[in-house]
Write a protein that holds these residues in place. Structure first.
Motif, PDB file in Angstrom:
ATOM      1  N   PHE A 230       3.591  14.746   5.237  1.00 42.71           N
ATOM      2  CA  PHE A 230       2.936  13.653   4.526  1.00 42.71           C
ATOM      3  C   PHE A 230       2.261  12.707   5.513  1.00 42.71           C
ATOM      4  O   PHE A 230       2.810  12.379   6.570  1.00 42.71           O
ATOM      5  N   LYS A 231       1.056  12.241   5.141  1.00 38.75           N
ATOM      6  CA  LYS A 231       0.312  11.274   5.933  1.00 38.75           C
ATOM      7  C   LYS A 231      -0.125  10.120   5.040  1.00 38.75           C
ATOM      8  O   LYS A 231      -0.632  10.345   3.941  1.00 38.75           O
ATOM      9  N   PHE A 232       0.073   8.928   5.545  1.00 44.47           N
ATOM     10  CA  PHE A 232      -0.390   7.719   4.852  1.00 44.47           C
ATOM     11  C   PHE A 232      -1.381   7.036   5.785  1.00 44.47           C
ATOM     12  O   PHE A 232      -1.006   6.552   6.859  1.00 44.47           O
ATOM     13  N   ILE A 233      -2.648   6.996   5.387  1.00 46.75           N
ATOM     14  CA  ILE A 233      -3.725   6.530   6.255  1.00 46.75           C
ATOM     15  C   ILE A 233      -4.219   5.179   5.752  1.00 46.75           C
ATOM     16  O   ILE A 233      -4.520   5.017   4.568  1.00 46.75           O
ATOM     17  N   ALA A 234      -4.296   4.214   6.651  1.00 46.10           N
ATOM     18  CA  ALA A 234      -4.746   2.870   6.308  1.00 46.10           C
ATOM     19  C   ALA A 234      -5.449   2.272   7.518  1.00 46.10           C
ATOM     20  O   ALA A 234      -5.631   2.931   8.547  1.00 46.10           O
ATOM     21  N   ASP A 235      -5.844   1.007   7.393  1.00 42.35           N
ATOM     22  CA  ASP A 235      -6.467   0.314   8.516  1.00 42.35           C
ATOM     23  C   ASP A 235      -5.383  -0.285   9.406  1.00 42.35           C
ATOM     24  O   ASP A 235      -4.196   0.018   9.259  1.00 42.35           O
ATOM     25  N   GLY A 236      -5.775  -1.160  10.315  1.00 43.37           N
ATOM     26  CA  GLY A 236      -4.831  -1.703  11.276  1.00 43.37           C
ATOM     27  C   GLY A 236      -4.028  -2.886  10.786  1.00 43.37           C
ATOM     28  O   GLY A 236      -3.350  -3.531  11.597  1.00 43.37           O
ATOM     29  N   TYR A 237      -4.050  -3.178   9.492  1.00 43.36           N
ATOM     30  CA  TYR A 237      -3.317  -4.327   8.983  1.00 43.36           C
ATOM     31  C   TYR A 237      -1.811  -4.064   9.044  1.00 43.36           C
ATOM     32  O   TYR A 237      -1.339  -2.963   8.744  1.00 43.36           O
ATOM     33  N   SER A 238      -1.026  -5.093   9.405  1.00 42.15           N
ATOM     34  CA  SER A 238       0.402  -4.920   9.672  1.00 42.15           C
ATOM     35  C   SER A 238       1.250  -4.736   8.416  1.00 42.15           C
ATOM     36  O   SER A 238       2.415  -4.347   8.518  1.00 42.15           O
ATOM     37  N   ALA A 239       0.713  -5.015   7.219  1.00 44.41           N
ATOM     38  CA  ALA A 239       1.519  -4.919   5.996  1.00 44.41           C
ATOM     39  C   ALA A 239       1.933  -3.478   5.712  1.00 44.41           C
ATOM     40  O   ALA A 239       3.027  -3.235   5.183  1.00 44.41           O
ATOM     41  N   TYR A 240       1.110  -2.509   6.056  1.00 45.35           N
ATOM     42  CA  TYR A 240       1.425  -1.116   5.747  1.00 45.35           C
ATOM     43  C   TYR A 240       2.607  -0.587   6.554  1.00 45.35           C
ATOM     44  O   TYR A 240       3.530   0.018   5.972  1.00 45.35           O
ATOM     45  N   PRO A 241       2.673  -0.782   7.888  1.00 43.31           N
ATOM     46  CA  PRO A 241       3.878  -0.349   8.612  1.00 43.31           C
ATOM     47  C   PRO A 241       5.137  -1.072   8.156  1.00 43.31           C
ATOM     48  O   PRO A 241       6.217  -0.462   8.071  1.00 43.31           O
ATOM     49  N   LEU A 242       5.026  -2.370   7.826  1.00 42.29           N
ATOM     50  CA  LEU A 242       6.195  -3.094   7.347  1.00 42.29           C
ATOM     51  C   LEU A 242       6.675  -2.539   6.008  1.00 42.29           C
ATOM     52  O   LEU A 242       7.877  -2.411   5.767  1.00 42.29           O
ATOM     53  N   ALA A 243       5.742  -2.207   5.119  1.00 48.56           N
ATOM     54  CA  ALA A 243       6.120  -1.622   3.836  1.00 48.56           C
ATOM     55  C   ALA A 243       6.779  -0.256   4.019  1.00 48.56           C
ATOM     56  O   ALA A 243       7.760   0.074   3.335  1.00 48.56           O
ATOM     57  N   SER A 244       6.269   0.556   4.934  1.00 49.16           N
ATOM     58  CA  SER A 244       6.872   1.870   5.192  1.00 49.16           C
ATOM     59  C   SER A 244       8.294   1.720   5.729  1.00 49.16           C
ATOM     60  O   SER A 244       9.180   2.521   5.399  1.00 49.16           O
ATOM     61  N   MET A 245       8.538   0.691   6.544  1.00 44.15           N
ATOM     62  CA  MET A 245       9.893   0.438   7.035  1.00 44.15           C
ATOM     63  C   MET A 245      10.838   0.092   5.889  1.00 44.15           C
ATOM     64  O   MET A 245      12.002   0.521   5.870  1.00 44.15           O
TER      65      MET A 245
END
Length: 374
Positions: A230-245
């Motif tokens: 699985f791949k989740f592709i987004a821009d460099g905004y920090s909300a996406y890595p925090l949500a994945s955590m």
């Protein structure tokens, strides 16, 4: 009573009952530093922490020579304690203040004509009113058209959200902004890169990690675990890595994934070169949505933005012909295939939404009865 020493104690009054957050690297108590809207930032301030010393070795020597040069880097261990549980929020809650489907002056066909002109053709509310007068000699105010759209969105949204979309191993996400009474508000969109269907969407008054989690919950709806590779592709905004955590912490290894961040407008690294086409897909989706939003000149309240987005997602996923799909719709519903005009399809979408609402209410009633029996 303690199981070890057989002494009695009160958990509410015991000095051992308080929970302290500790650094996983050195064991020191974390210090709360910042209090944000949905979380508290805790920081390890131990100068001998192994995590801090390891990161300190990577700092440029020139920055160390400057005053406060180390502040350019994130050296200490940081933990975010969320004060709101975004995983317990009900995504199926229906908005209130909708008008009835009992028509006094017009009928359901006029309502579906309003949806066709306003959503499919992108006319504003006032131009929709003028078009109905010029084409069909139907006198209807723009406010009544807005009421029809609000009611239709409330009926259709549960069907759009609960539909069993095909979910492949590549999701791409992005956020864009709209205006509500002149104030910037954000729209989050998550799509399946293979089928181009919109799986998750959210309107929020902030750009924090909370709305990002809610949009991801919509996108992952119906999945027991993530697809292989699985791949989740987004821009460099920090909300996406925090949500994945947060997903990994909540659901374990079945929902543990790394966000692939495509940064910038040019391919300056191998990651951006490989995943740029996926980022362009979601950017194109943003432009498509903004084209339908532009004629509104902004919304009066966030409910209006939610109703408009819900109708547009329904149109995009089930009614709009797409070039890459051979000018067919993305998700074919058997009941809609036999209808040869768009107003009829809108009426059937409202019917399917009503059936979905009834199923949700029945399941909720059955669950509450089981809880009472237990």
């Amino acid at each position: 009573m303690c199981k070890i020493c057989d002494s009695r104690f009160s958990p509410d009054e015991s000095r051992f009952s308080s929970v302290k957050l500790r650094c996983p690297h050195c064991g020191n108590t974390l210090v709360p530093k910042k209090d944000r809207k949905h979380f508290i930032v805790h920081k390890c301030v131990n100068p001998k922490c192994p995590y801090y010393l390891h990161n300190l070795k990577k700092v440029d020597k020139a920055d160390l020579a400057e005053d406060y040069g180390k502040n350019k880097y994130q050296l200490h261990y940081i933990y975010r304690e969320f004060t709101m549980d975004f995983f317990s929020m009900d995504l199926n809650t229906l908005p209130k203040n909708a008008s009835s489907l009992k028509f006094n002056k017009h009928n359901s066909h006029v309502m579906s004509l309003c949806l066709t002109l306003h959503v499919n053709l992108g006319l504003s509310l006032r131009k929709t009113s003028q078009a109905l007068k010029d084409l069909y000699n139907i006198s209807i105010s723009h406010q009544q058209i807005a009421n029809y759209c609000k009611t239709a969105a409330i009926c259709i949204k549960p069907f759009v959200d609960q539909y069993p979309y095909e979910k492949n191993n590549v999701f791409t996400a992005d956020e864009t902004y709209i205006k509500i009474r002149g104030i910037k508000t954000y729209v989050w969109l998550i799509m399946n890169a293979a089928t181009r269907s919109i799986l998750g969407y959210q309107v929020s008054d902030n750009r924090g990690v909370g709305p990002c989690i809610l949009a991801m919950r919509m996108a992952f709806h119906g999945l027991a675990k993530l697809p292989k590779n699985f791949k989740f592709i987004a821009d460099g905004y920090s909300a996406y890595p925090l949500a994945s955590m947060e997903f990994a912490k909540k659901f374990g290894k079945d929902f543990t994934f790394t966000v692939t961040q495509v940064i910038g407008l040019t391919n300056d690294d191998a990651v951006s070169t490989e995943h740029r086409p996926f980022k362009q897909m979601i950017e194109r989706l943003n432009r498509t949505y903004k084209a339908s939003y532009r004629h509104t000149n902004g919304f009066d309240n966030i409910d209006g933005a939610n109703y408009d987005l819900a109708l547009w997602v329904a149109y995009y996923n089930f009614l709009r012909p797409h070039k890459h799909a051979g000018y067919k719709v993305l998700n074919e519903v058997e009941m809609l295939q036999g209808v040869d005009n768009m107003p009829g399809k809108w009426q059937l979408l409202i019917f399917l939404g009503q059936q979905t609402i009834l199923n949700i209410q029945k399941n909720g009633t059955a669950a509450s009865e089981r809880n009472c029996c237990q």
